[in-house]
Motif scaffolding. Structure first.
Motif, PDB file in Angstrom:
ATOM      1  N   ASN A 285       0.862  -1.178   0.000  1.00 62.64           N
ATOM      2  CA  ASN A 285       0.000   0.000   0.000  1.00 62.64           C
ATOM      3  C   ASN A 285       0.900   1.229   0.000  1.00 62.64           C
ATOM      4  OD1 ASN A 285      -2.357  -1.475   0.159  1.00 62.64           O
ATOM      5  ND2 ASN A 285      -2.455  -1.386   2.391  1.00 62.64           N
TER       6      ASN A 285
ATOM      7  N   ARG B  86      -4.729   6.418  -2.044  1.00 60.50           N
ATOM      8  CA  ARG B  86      -4.132   5.135  -1.679  1.00 60.50           C
ATOM      9  C   ARG B  86      -3.990   4.261  -2.922  1.00 60.50           C
ATOM     10  NH1 ARG B  86      -6.616   0.483   2.341  1.00 60.50           N
ATOM     11  NH2 ARG B  86      -8.284   0.572   0.804  1.00 60.50           N
ATOM     12  N   TRP B  87      -2.829   3.635  -3.051  1.00 68.50           N
ATOM     13  CA  TRP B  87      -2.544   2.711  -4.147  1.00 68.50           C
ATOM     14  C   TRP B  87      -2.233   1.352  -3.536  1.00 68.50           C
ATOM     15  CZ3 TRP B  87       2.783   2.958  -7.047  1.00 68.50           C
ATOM     16  CH2 TRP B  87       2.865   1.905  -7.980  1.00 68.50           C
ATOM     17  N   GLN B  88      -3.015   0.352  -3.899  1.00 70.93           N
ATOM     18  CA  GLN B  88      -2.781  -1.007  -3.427  1.00 70.93           C
ATOM     19  C   GLN B  88      -2.333  -1.868  -4.604  1.00 70.93           C
ATOM     20  OE1 GLN B  88      -6.219  -3.202  -2.100  1.00 70.93           O
ATOM     21  NE2 GLN B  88      -5.020  -4.798  -1.106  1.00 70.93           N
ATOM     22  N   TYR B  89      -1.281  -2.646  -4.374  1.00 65.50           N
ATOM     23  CA  TYR B  89      -0.727  -3.508  -5.422  1.00 65.50           C
ATOM     24  C   TYR B  89      -0.694  -4.951  -4.942  1.00 65.50           C
ATOM     25  CZ  TYR B  89       2.707  -5.839  -8.401  1.00 65.50           C
ATOM     26  OH  TYR B  89       3.349  -6.731  -9.237  1.00 65.50           O
TER      27      TYR B  89
ATOM     28  N   HIS C  11      -3.849  -3.538  -9.554  1.00 66.07           N
ATOM     29  CA  HIS C  11      -3.597  -2.213  -8.989  1.00 66.07           C
ATOM     30  C   HIS C  11      -4.951  -1.593  -8.651  1.00 66.07           C
ATOM     31  CE1 HIS C  11       0.650  -2.037 -10.490  1.00 66.07           C
ATOM     32  NE2 HIS C  11       0.154  -2.866 -11.390  1.00 66.07           N
ATOM     33  N   TYR C  12      -5.100  -1.126  -7.418  1.00 65.54           N
ATOM     34  CA  TYR C  12      -6.317  -0.437  -7.007  1.00 65.54           C
ATOM     35  C   TYR C  12      -5.942   0.945  -6.468  1.00 65.54           C
ATOM     36  CZ  TYR C  12      -8.726  -4.940  -7.246  1.00 65.54           C
ATOM     37  OH  TYR C  12      -9.259  -6.116  -7.687  1.00 65.54           O
ATOM     38  N   PHE C  13      -6.747   1.926  -6.835  1.00 69.19           N
ATOM     39  CA  PHE C  13      -6.528   3.287  -6.372  1.00 69.19           C
ATOM     40  C   PHE C  13      -7.811   3.803  -5.714  1.00 69.19           C
ATOM     41  CE2 PHE C  13      -3.459   2.632  -9.698  1.00 69.19           C
ATOM     42  CZ  PHE C  13      -2.312   3.259  -9.214  1.00 69.19           C
TER      43      PHE C  13
END
Length: 978
Positions: free
Chosen positions: A867, A882-885, A913-915
């Protein structure tokens, strides 16, 4: 001093650098504001208890990695259930929550390091929270999100400090016990597609009383979450097979299906099954049933929480503290309509609902034009009027409705204690707590096996010519199972069955401790050592009361359940010390020894069976800071997990499990004499070799069961890392830690595939331990059928688990243009999983589940995950990104060489990838508004098919708890405070 990191215990006045304690933590969200060096003067500080240690000394840091999740960050992500936030941290994998449907038991859990929820200990203000079931799991939905000040997560063994269950780590929820004023908070969220609505409301009030000698806080919250069905999304509308994305639904269809081949009915696709048309004729198998549209991607939920916190200064040196918690959480899961699921039925061949063509096909199985002898006892060439046939029959029953499981957990817990000064530098604490959870489970719209059998045996009344039941008792209504839509409303009501089970779980804990300075100080150190000693007595009990139909196994769709009456009692004694060895020396700004030990004496009781054991846990480690900017830390810990109430108390219980391959199914044994002989020896009839059906939708029957003789699991945890806070770069903090957790004597429920593989590929002996665990359907040799069929996966101390990896946390904050443009706070927290090893038994192969998912590696475990957050604060405005990988995940059968990539349309789930973007604005001193967009770019989950992995985790053709199935989601909130 930034209060946000510590659990307040008692206050004192001293001068100390806040950075010393900050250096012990890996802050997993945007960073906290540290006290600058020039501000290190006399401050009013708190004695602190950092999660992972019971020692209260502000100058001694934690040597186990601790991540801190701030309430502000949780709020900025729109979280209404804290489980949703925790499953996104890199140290965790997705446990049970709102996106789990088939297999959801009405709770929300956290799973650190992919070692299972049972190995993660959940605390509230440093004390155990009451479990919601006999597995000892805590329903995180019952912890009020709006009252959380922060969450501290210790990843790695902590049993020497907290006792059993802390093998994977500890999650400690710290409440806002010092709140003053009145705060009201409301939030509403909805998906871009107009569904998945969530509404959350809370009220918090707090203040002092009795001339400031006391302080009290009261919080009340309500959450209402709406359902999203798999039919509401294109990717999950139709059940797909993982191999080729062909229709992958169930063989149990509304037409009615008989498992087997008949010479007079064509079998063009090799389905080894036949269906009925609406006229009661047998026809080639009509195709699978699409169960997906009925299932859920998000379960509906309604919950109430109420929490009261209070402290009172009895004297200048004695403080009373207390907490009262209440929660009512209601969750509903929905799966496709029930069916007969190839249970064995006895069918009378004079049944008026059967056509002459069907009777002819059933009684002339070799197709020679002559009635088979078993149906023609007098050899007159005509089917005997009293002839019967045993069939494995699958009939989906949409006439009854969807199978709904309604879970209601009602919990309350009371905690009270006294703390004070025994003498200068010595603090004592005694407490008691009691908690109880009543769990009500209602399972509606199932089918009664006994009534289905009774209703199937229809005859024509010789006097009236009416169709009646052969056995008319109990108001029997004849049921026409043969052909879609042929079951009348009256017949559906007759065979329908609702079930219920009530579970009561109680927890009582009494404890006490002393903590303070040791009466010694090494000449090389500027401070004395510190210690903590204490005891705890804990009793937990569970009574599970299923109704008679669940106990007898008369329920087909929901299976069976068995009563549990179990308890355990444990006395524990612990001691912990931290001793400064060297301080303020060249290349030894600080050198500290950290050690602890705990002994626990258990007594388990299941009915009249008692079992007792004693186990020891310990830790040893320390820190070395060669300079003030850099600190190295390391710890070795022996942690344990004692068997929980379900594990010691559950009798052998029929259920369902997952299986990819049955060696005895289809053409597998044909031409292999050794395998054929073993299949026959384990229950396949010789005539069925080559025609045995494999798992249905990746599922088979199984038997669950506990074991009162189970012993504790034992683990060795090793962590080694450093914390860097360079004075030359103010606002920068870097923490890097290696972890290794190895668990032996693991209490394991064998994977069904492991049992089958061990029997047919390793033992190759029908009398072997694992072959004896296999009970095949006597009618067709399959592993699907009635309650006498399945694979026994009862618990044993047999397995081995190990995981190791590296955690990295970086935080950096700085002002823009000397603060005129606000402040930027950057944070990164990531995990690289080196390996996640699992082995069900010593003679089985060890599987590495890092980067895999499937029927062995159930929960996706990406090797790389992180994160990264950016927060910009400018006056009253805060913007948060927030960027989740998540790195790619491969199907485990491909990784283990049991299948080729070409066997799957999608063998690999690519990196995701979620933002998430949100903002808050403080309108005035009393009102703050916030809004956000989660899954900003509307990333859809990768479609892999429904039998890519385990039933609970792999649903709707995707992994909905890991890869967001809802899509772009908007939320809006307002907070008012007076």
């Amino acid at each position: 001093m930034p209060k946000a990191i510590f659990h307040i215990n008692r206050r004192l006045k001293t001068g100390v650098s806040a950075l010393a304690v900050l250096g012990s933590l890996s802050v997993a969200t945007f960073p906290l504001t540290a006290v600058a060096a020039e501000e290190e003067e006399e401050l009013t500080l708190e004695e602190v208890v950092v999660t992972g240690s019971r020692i209260q000394r502000e100058d001694l840091t934690a040597n186990s990695p601790v991540s801190v999740l701030e309430a502000g960050t949780i709020k900025m992500t729109g979280t209404t259930n804290v489980e949703e936030f925790l499953r996104d941290i890199p140290q965790a994998v997705a446990g049970i929550g709102a996106q789990a449907n088939n297999g959801n038991d009405g709770g929300a859990t956290v799973d650190l390091r992919n070692l299972g929820e049972e190995r993660t200990l959940v605390l509230v203000d440093g004390k155990r929270f009451v479990p919601f079931d006999n597995q000892g799991f805590v329903d995180l939905s019952m912890i009020p999100t709006s009252l959380i000040e922060r969450v501290e997560v210790v990843t790695g063994g902590a049993s020497a400090v907290y006792g059993s269950d802390a093998i994977a780590g500890v999650v400690n929820f710290i409440m806002r016990d010092d709140f003053e004023g009145l705060e009201m908070d409301a939030q509403y969220g909805i998906s871009e597609r107009g569904d998945g609505e969530r509404a959350d409301f809370s009220v918090t009030v707090g203040g002092s009383f009795a001339g400031d000698r006391g302080h009290a806080v009261l919080n009340i919250g309500y959450t209402d979450q709406k359902a999203v069905t798999q039919g509401d999304r294109e990717f999950s509308e139709f059940a797909l097979a993982a191999a080729d994305f062909s229709p992958g639904g169930s063989f149990t269809t509304p037409d009615g299906v008989i498992d087997g081949t008949f010479a007079l009915v064509p079998d063009p696709n090799g389905d080894q099954a036949v269906s009925f048309d609406q006229n009661g004729n047998l026809v080639p198998f009509a195709g699978t049933f699409n169960f997906n549209p009925f299932n859920l991607l998000q379960t509906p939920q309604k919950k109430w929480t109420a929490t009261a916190l209070a402290t009172y200064d009895v004297t200048d040196n004695i403080e009373f503290y207390s907490r009262a918690s209440f929660a009512n959480n209601q969750v509903r899961t929905i799966i496709a309509p029930t069916g007969t699921f190839f249970f064995p039925f006895s069918l009378n061949l004079n049944n008026p609902f059967l056509s002459a063509q069907a009777v002819n096909a059933l009684t002339d199985q070799d197709g020679d034009g002559v009635v088979d002898a078993e149906f023609d006892a007098d050899s007159d060439g005509v089917v005997d009027p009293d002839a019967n046939i045993d069939i494995a029959f699958g009939r989906r029953l949409p006439e009854i409705g969807t199978r709904d499981s309604i879970y209601e957990n009602t919990a309350y817990q009371f905690v009270g204690g006294f703390t004070g000064d025994l003498s200068d530098g010595i603090v004592w604490d005694v407490f008691a707590q009691y908690g109880r959870t009543k769990r009500t489970q209602n399972f509606v719209n199932d089918v009664s096996f006994s009534k289905a059998q009774q209703g199937m045996r229809a005859i024509t009344d010789p006097v009236t010519g009416e169709i009646v039941c052969e056995d008319p008792s109990g108001g029997c209504v004849p049921v026409n199972f043969f052909g879609a839509g042929n079951i009348s409303e009256e017949a559906a009501r007759f065979i329908a069955l609702n079930l219920a089970e009530v579970n009561n779980t109680e927890q009582t804990i009494v404890g006490g401790s002393l903590t303070g300075d040791l009466p010694l100080q090494l000449p090389s150190a500027s401070n004395p050592g510190a210690f903590a000693v204490g005891f705890e007595y804990r009793k937990e009990s569970n009574e599970s009361l299923p109704d008679d139909n669940l106990v007898s196994g008369n329920s087909i769709g929901f299976g069976s359940s068995t009563p549990v009456d179990a308890n355990f009692r444990v006395w524990e004694f612990f001691a912990e010390t931290k001793i400064p060895l060297v301080q303020d020396a060249t290349f030894a700004e600080s050198l500290v020894l950290d050690a602890g030990v705990r002994v626990a004496d258990y007594q388990n009781t299941v009915g009249n069976i008692e079992n007792s054991f004693t186990n020891w846990t310990y830790k040893i480690g320390g820190e070395w800071a060669p300079i003030s900017d850099l600190r190295f830390r390391g710890m070795f810990q022996r942690a344990v997990r004692a068997p929980n109430l379900r594990e010691i108390g559950l009798p052998k219980t029929p259920s369902t499990g997952d299986l990819t391959t049955d060696p005895c199914a289809g053409a597998n044994p044909v031409g292999n004499a050794e395998l054929t002989a073993l299949c026959i020896a384990t229950g396949v009839q010789p005539d069925d070799i080559g025609t045995v059906n494999g798992p249905i939708s990746g599922q088979i029957n199984n038997f669950l069961g506990g074991n009162p003789e189970l012993e504790p699991e034992k683990s060795n945890t090793f962590t080694l890392g450093f914390v860097l806070q360079p004075e030359a770069v103010p606002g920068l903090s870097v923490a890097l830690d290696y972890y290794s957790i190895e668990i032996k004597n693991v209490i394991t429920q064998f994977a069904e595939q492991s049992v089958v593989d061990a029997c047919y590929n390793i033992e190759k002996d029908a009398s072997g331990e694992f072959c004896q665990r296999i009970a095949r359907n006597p009618l067709n040799g399959s592993l699907n059928g009635g309650t006498e069929t399945g694979v026994d996966v009862s618990l044993e101390n047999a397995a081995f688990d190990k995981t190791q990896g590296i955690d990295l946390s970086i935080n950096y904050g700085f002002d823009l243009n000397d603060g005129e443009m606000g402040r930027i706070d950057l944070a990164f927290t990531g995990t690289h999983v080196i390996e996640t090893l699992t082995r069900d038994a010593d003679f089985l192969e060890t599987d590495d589940c890092a980067g895999l998912a499937g029927t062995t590696c159930l929960r996706p475990d990406p090797k790389w995950r992180f994160n990264q957050t950016v927060q910009w604060t400018y006056d009253a405005l805060t913007v948060f990104l927030r960027w989740q990988y998540l790195s790619k995940v491969t199907n485990d059968t491909v990784a283990f060489g049991e299948a080729d990539e070409s066997d799957f349309v999608q063998p690999v789930i690519p990196a995701a990838h979620y933002f998430d973007l949100s903002a808050s604005y403080t309108i005035n001193d009393n009102v703050t508004v916030r809004a956000g967009i989660n899954n900003l770019f509307d990333r859809q989950p990768t479609v892999v098919g429904n039998d890519f992995g385990g039933t609970t985790e792999n649903s709707g053709n995707v992994y909905p708890a890991v890869y967001d199935p809802i899509g772009r989601y908007y939320f809006f909130g307002i907070n008012t405070r007076f």
